[in-house]
Design an enzyme around this catalytic site. Structure first.
Site, short mmCIF file in Angstrom:
data_model
loop_
_atom_site.label_atom_id
_atom_site.label_comp_id
_atom_site.label_asym_id
_atom_site.label_seq_id
_atom_site.Cartn_x
_atom_site.Cartn_y
_atom_site.Cartn_z
N LYS A 22 33.84 -15.55 -12.27
CA LYS A 22 32.64 -15.99 -12.03
C LYS A 22 31.38 -15.29 -11.51
O LYS A 22 30.37 -15.03 -12.03
CB LYS A 22 32.55 -17.33 -11.31
CG LYS A 22 31.40 -17.98 -10.95
CD LYS A 22 31.74 -19.46 -10.16
CE LYS A 22 31.45 -19.31 -8.93
NZ LYS A 22 30.29 -18.77 -8.16
N ASN A 23 31.63 -14.74 -10.41
CA ASN A 23 30.65 -13.97 -9.63
C ASN A 23 30.51 -12.64 -10.36
O ASN A 23 29.55 -12.01 -9.83
CB ASN A 23 31.33 -13.79 -8.00
CG ASN A 23 31.09 -15.20 -7.29
OD1 ASN A 23 30.63 -16.15 -7.84
ND2 ASN A 23 31.69 -15.25 -6.03
N ARG A 92 22.54 -21.47 -7.04
CA ARG A 92 21.78 -20.50 -6.19
C ARG A 92 21.91 -19.20 -6.77
O ARG A 92 20.94 -18.29 -6.56
CB ARG A 92 22.77 -20.55 -4.72
CG ARG A 92 22.21 -19.27 -3.99
CD ARG A 92 23.29 -19.39 -2.52
NE ARG A 92 22.78 -18.28 -1.68
CZ ARG A 92 22.11 -17.93 -1.00
NH1 ARG A 92 21.03 -18.87 -0.70
NH2 ARG A 92 21.97 -16.77 -0.34
N CYS A 116 25.72 -24.81 -3.86
CA CYS A 116 26.47 -25.57 -2.91
C CYS A 116 25.99 -25.97 -1.67
O CYS A 116 25.16 -25.40 -1.14
CB CYS A 116 28.01 -25.00 -2.86
SG CYS A 116 29.11 -25.10 -4.23
N ARG A 121 22.11 -21.02 4.14
CA ARG A 121 22.16 -20.07 3.08
C ARG A 121 20.69 -19.40 3.01
O ARG A 121 20.00 -19.47 1.96
CB ARG A 121 22.68 -20.33 1.78
CG ARG A 121 24.18 -20.93 1.97
CD ARG A 121 24.78 -21.21 0.64
NE ARG A 121 25.09 -20.06 -0.08
CZ ARG A 121 26.04 -19.66 -1.05
NH1 ARG A 121 26.52 -20.92 -1.85
NH2 ARG A 121 26.54 -18.65 -1.48
N ASP A 302 35.66 -17.76 0.09
CA ASP A 302 35.98 -18.74 -0.89
C ASP A 302 37.28 -19.23 -1.22
O ASP A 302 37.65 -20.08 -1.83
CB ASP A 302 35.42 -18.00 -2.38
CG ASP A 302 33.80 -17.79 -2.57
OD1 ASP A 302 33.13 -18.52 -1.92
OD2 ASP A 302 33.57 -17.05 -3.20
N ARG A 395 32.37 -25.86 -11.82
CA ARG A 395 31.32 -24.90 -11.78
C ARG A 395 32.14 -23.62 -11.85
O ARG A 395 31.28 -22.48 -12.17
CB ARG A 395 30.44 -25.18 -10.42
CG ARG A 395 29.53 -26.36 -10.61
CD ARG A 395 28.49 -26.19 -9.42
NE ARG A 395 28.14 -25.05 -9.06
CZ ARG A 395 27.47 -24.43 -7.94
NH1 ARG A 395 27.38 -25.45 -6.86
NH2 ARG A 395 27.30 -23.22 -7.72
C1 UD1 Z 1 28.39 -14.65 -2.76
C2 UD1 Z 1 29.25 -15.49 -3.73
C3 UD1 Z 1 30.09 -16.60 -2.95
C4 UD1 Z 1 30.50 -15.95 -1.72
C5 UD1 Z 1 29.68 -15.07 -0.89
C6 UD1 Z 1 30.35 -14.67 0.25
C7 UD1 Z 1 28.03 -15.36 -5.88
C8 UD1 Z 1 27.45 -15.96 -6.77
N1 UD1 Z 1 28.17 -16.06 -4.80
O1 UD1 Z 1 27.17 -15.65 -2.47
O2 UD1 Z 1 30.71 -17.16 -3.92
O3 UD1 Z 1 31.13 -17.04 -1.16
O4 UD1 Z 1 29.17 -14.14 -1.86
O5 UD1 Z 1 31.26 -13.75 -0.34
O6 UD1 Z 1 28.39 -14.29 -6.00
N2 UD1 Z 1 22.60 -14.08 4.13
C9 UD1 Z 1 21.60 -13.98 5.05
N3 UD1 Z 1 20.45 -13.83 4.27
C10 UD1 Z 1 20.49 -13.71 3.05
C11 UD1 Z 1 21.45 -13.68 2.40
C12 UD1 Z 1 22.81 -13.94 3.11
O7 UD1 Z 1 21.70 -14.11 6.27
O8 UD1 Z 1 19.34 -13.59 2.42
C13 UD1 Z 1 24.22 -14.44 4.93
C14 UD1 Z 1 24.64 -15.64 4.33
O9 UD1 Z 1 23.99 -16.92 5.16
C15 UD1 Z 1 26.09 -15.51 4.67
C16 UD1 Z 1 26.30 -13.98 4.48
O10 UD1 Z 1 25.17 -13.24 4.61
O11 UD1 Z 1 26.37 -15.57 6.16
C17 UD1 Z 1 26.86 -13.70 3.23
O12 UD1 Z 1 26.16 -14.48 2.09
P1 UD1 Z 1 26.06 -13.71 0.88
O13 UD1 Z 1 26.87 -12.40 0.59
O14 UD1 Z 1 24.59 -13.40 0.49
O15 UD1 Z 1 26.42 -14.86 -0.30
P2 UD1 Z 1 26.03 -14.94 -1.67
O16 UD1 Z 1 25.51 -13.86 -2.12
O17 UD1 Z 1 24.88 -16.11 -1.80
#
Ligand code: UD1
Length: 415
Positions: A22-23, A92, A116, A121, A302, A395
Site C-alpha cells: 500500500k505505502n 492523509r 486515520c 500527525r 504499523d 483501506r
Molecule cells: C507513513 C505511513 C504509515 C506509517 C508511518 C510511519 C504512508 C502512506 N503511511 O506515514 O503507514 O505508520 O509512515 O512509518 O506511507 N512527523 C512530524 N512532522 C511531519 C511529519 C511527521 O512531526 O511533518 C512525525 C509524525 O508525527 C510521526 C513521525 O514523524 O511521529 C513519523 O511520521 P511519518 O513518517 O511522517 O508518517 P507518515 O508519512 O504520515
C-alpha cells in the site's frame, strides 16, 4: 458499512499470498503525475486507499483503468492542481500529491489531509521541505496553497518522515540542478518509489539510505513497474498465525525488507523457516517481552497493534512503547471486551498480560491498524466475533475475507 463475522477459534493452514505494498502504491500513483506518458503499475493492491488516490488523480484530469491488480494511468490530460477536497480530506496520503503537482505546475493546493485517527500527525516536515525548495507555502482556512516561479534543487531535511521524504524526492526530480535529501526515511517502499522514478528516467542516488541525491532532469517518461509485496500485510498474517498456533507458508517475503520484525518475534519464541522468498511460520510458544516501535529498520508502528493481539496469547507480562503516534492504542477496549488484559499506562505505553482466553464479541474498528488487531482477536476468540466498520481495515488489506477463508477460517463479509 461492512462487517466481518468470524467463527473462532481458527486454525490457519495453507499458503498466503500478500498483495502489493500500500505505502508504495499510493506514492507511485502520485508519481505518475510527473510524466505525460502512460504509467502501468503491476501488483497494485485493490484496497480502499488506492481507490481514493485513483479518484484523486482522476479529479485532476488523469484517466485510469484498474483490473486484476494492474493499474494503468494516462496522466497526459492532467490540467488541475487542486485534487478534490472531499476525497483529499479522507486520506492523509493525499499530501504526497503536492510534490508532483508543484513539479508539474509550479503550484498546488490541497485541502487539509485527513486519515486515520492516530494522533496529531503534523505536516511541518513537509512544509519545511517545500520551503527549502523556495516554494511559498500558505496555510489557508480550508487548504494549503503552494507556489513557486521555478523549482530549483536544494538541500532538504524531512527528519525521517516517510511521506515528507517522498515529497522531497518527487519535488526534486524535475527541478533544475542537484538536490540532496538529508535525514531521509529509508523504508523499503521509499526505495521502491526511487526505483520506479529511475525507470522513468530520474537520476537518483542513495536509494534505501538516509542521504538521497537527485539530479534534476527536464522530462520523465512513462513506465511499467511491479510493486514490492506489502511487508505490513505479511507481518499481520505472521501475527495471526502465531496467535492461533498455526503453521502457514507466506509467499513473496523479502526478509531484508522486514526490518527487525522477524528477529524480534524470534526473541519472543516465534519459530520460522525461510527458504528463498517463502517464509513458513511454525507452531511456537510465545513468551512476553518488550517492543518499542521505531522508524525503519526498527519495529514498524504499523505492526504494533497486530503484535499486541498476538501478545494476549504470550506467557507473562508484555510492554509496548509506541514512539511515533500517540493514539495507536484504539484497539484496547475492544480486545478487553473479548477477555484480553491490556492496561494503558500512558499515551505511549501499554502493558499486556497473557495468556488470556478470549471469547467472541461485537466490536468496532476505529483505525486501519487497530482493525488488524481486531481481526486477529476474532481468530483467537472462541465463538462468534462481529467486527463492524471493517471498511477502515480494508483501506489497507485486500480481500482478507477471501485470503483467510483460503486458510481455512470460517469468515464471512456482510455489506
Ligand atoms: C507513513 C505511513 C504509515 C506509517 C508511518 C510511519 C504512508 C502512506 N503511511 O506515514 O503507514 O505508520 O509512515 O512509518 O506511507 N512527523 C512530524 N512532522 C511531519 C511529519 C511527521 O512531526 O511533518 C512525525 C509524525 O508525527 C510521526 C513521525 O514523524 O511521529 C513519523 O511520521 P511519518 O513518517 O511522517 O508518517 P507518515 O508519512 O504520515
Amino acid at each position: 458499512m461492512s462487517k466481518y463475522i468470524i467463527n473462532g477459534p481458527a486454525r490457519l493452514n495453507g499458503i498466503f499470498q500478500p498483495s502489493g505494498a500500500k505505502n508504495a502504491a499510493l506514492k507511485m500513483i502520485a508519481a505518475s503525475l510527473l510524466t505525460k506518458e502512460k504509467v502501468i503499475l503491476e501488483n497494485c493492491p485493490d484496497i480502499l486507499d488506492v481507490r481514493s488516490l485513483i479518484d484523486l488523480i482522476e479529479s485532476l484530469g488523469a484517466k485510469t483503468s484498474f483490473s486484476n491488480n494492474v493499474l494503468e494511468i494516462d496522466p497526459s490530460k492532467v490540467n488541475k492542481f487542486r485534487p478534490d477536497d472531499k476525497i483529499a480530506k479522507k486520506i492523509r496520503a493525499s499530501i504526497v500529491l503536492v510534490g508532483p503537482l508543484i513539479a508539474r505546475f509550479n503550484k498546488a493546493q490541497i485541502a487539509h489531509p485527513g486519515g486515520c485517527l492516530i494522533g496529531n500527525r503534523p505536516l511541518d516536515a513537509h512544509m519545511e521541505v517545500f520551503k527549502q525548495y523556495g516554494v511559498k507555502v500558505e496555510s489557508k482556512k480550508n487548504s494549503y496553497n503552494f507556489s513557486t516561479l521555478k523549482l530549483i534543487g536544494a538541500k532538504t531535511f524531512p527528519c525521517l518522515s516517510v511521506t515528507a521524504t517522498e515529497n522531497a524526492i518527487m519535488t526534486a526530480v524535475l527541478a533544475s540542478g542537484i538536490s540532496v535529501v538529508y535525514a531521509a526515511a529509508a523504508e523499503p517502499e521509499i526505495k521502491d518509489l526511487i526505483l520506479m522514478l529511475r525507470s522513468m528516467g530520474a537520476k537518483i542516488k542513495g536509494a534505501g539510505t538516509h542521504n538521497v541525491t537527485i539530479e534534476g532532469v527536464k522530462k520523465l517518461s512513462g513506465t511499467r513497474f511491479r510493486i514490492i509485496p506489502d511487508r505490513i500485510e505479511i507481518g499481520t498474517i505472521v501475527c495471526a498465525a502465531l496467535a492461533t498456533n498455526s503453521e502457514i507458508t507466506i509467499n513473496d517475503v523479502r526478509e531484508k525488507d522486514m526490518g527487525n520484525f522477524i528477529y524480534k518475534l524470534e526473541s519472543l519464541g516465534a519459530k520460522f523457516k525461510i527458504e528463498n522468498s517463502q517464509l513458513t511460520v511454525l507452531k511456537s510458544k510465545i513468551i512476553s517481552g518488550k517492543i518499542d516501535t521505531r522508524t525503519y529498520p526498527g519495529f514498524s508502528t504499523d505492526l504494533q497493534s497486530p503484535t499486541a493481539a498476538l501478545l494476549t496469547q504470550a506467557h507473562g507480562k508484555s510492554r509496548k512503547f509506541e514512539t511515533l503516534f500517540e493514539n495507536r492504542f484504539n484497539f484496547i477496549s475492544e480486545l478487553n471486551k473479548m477477555g484480553a488484559k491490556i492496561k494503558q499506562i500512558n499515551d505511549f505505553v501499554i502493558e499486556i498480560s497473557g495468556p488470556t482466553n478470549m471469547t467472541g464479541a461485537k466490536i468496532e474498528s476505529s483505525d486501519l491498524r487497530a482493525g488488524a488487531a481486531l481481526v486477529i482477536a476474532g481468530l483467537i476468540a472462541k465463538g462468534k466475533t462481529v467486527i463492524n466498520n471493517i471498511d477502515i481495515f480494508e483501506r489497507g488489506y485486500e480481500k482478507w475475507e477471501n485470503k483467510l477463508s483460503n486458510l481455512g477460517v470460517e469468515i464471512i463479509k456482510e455489506e
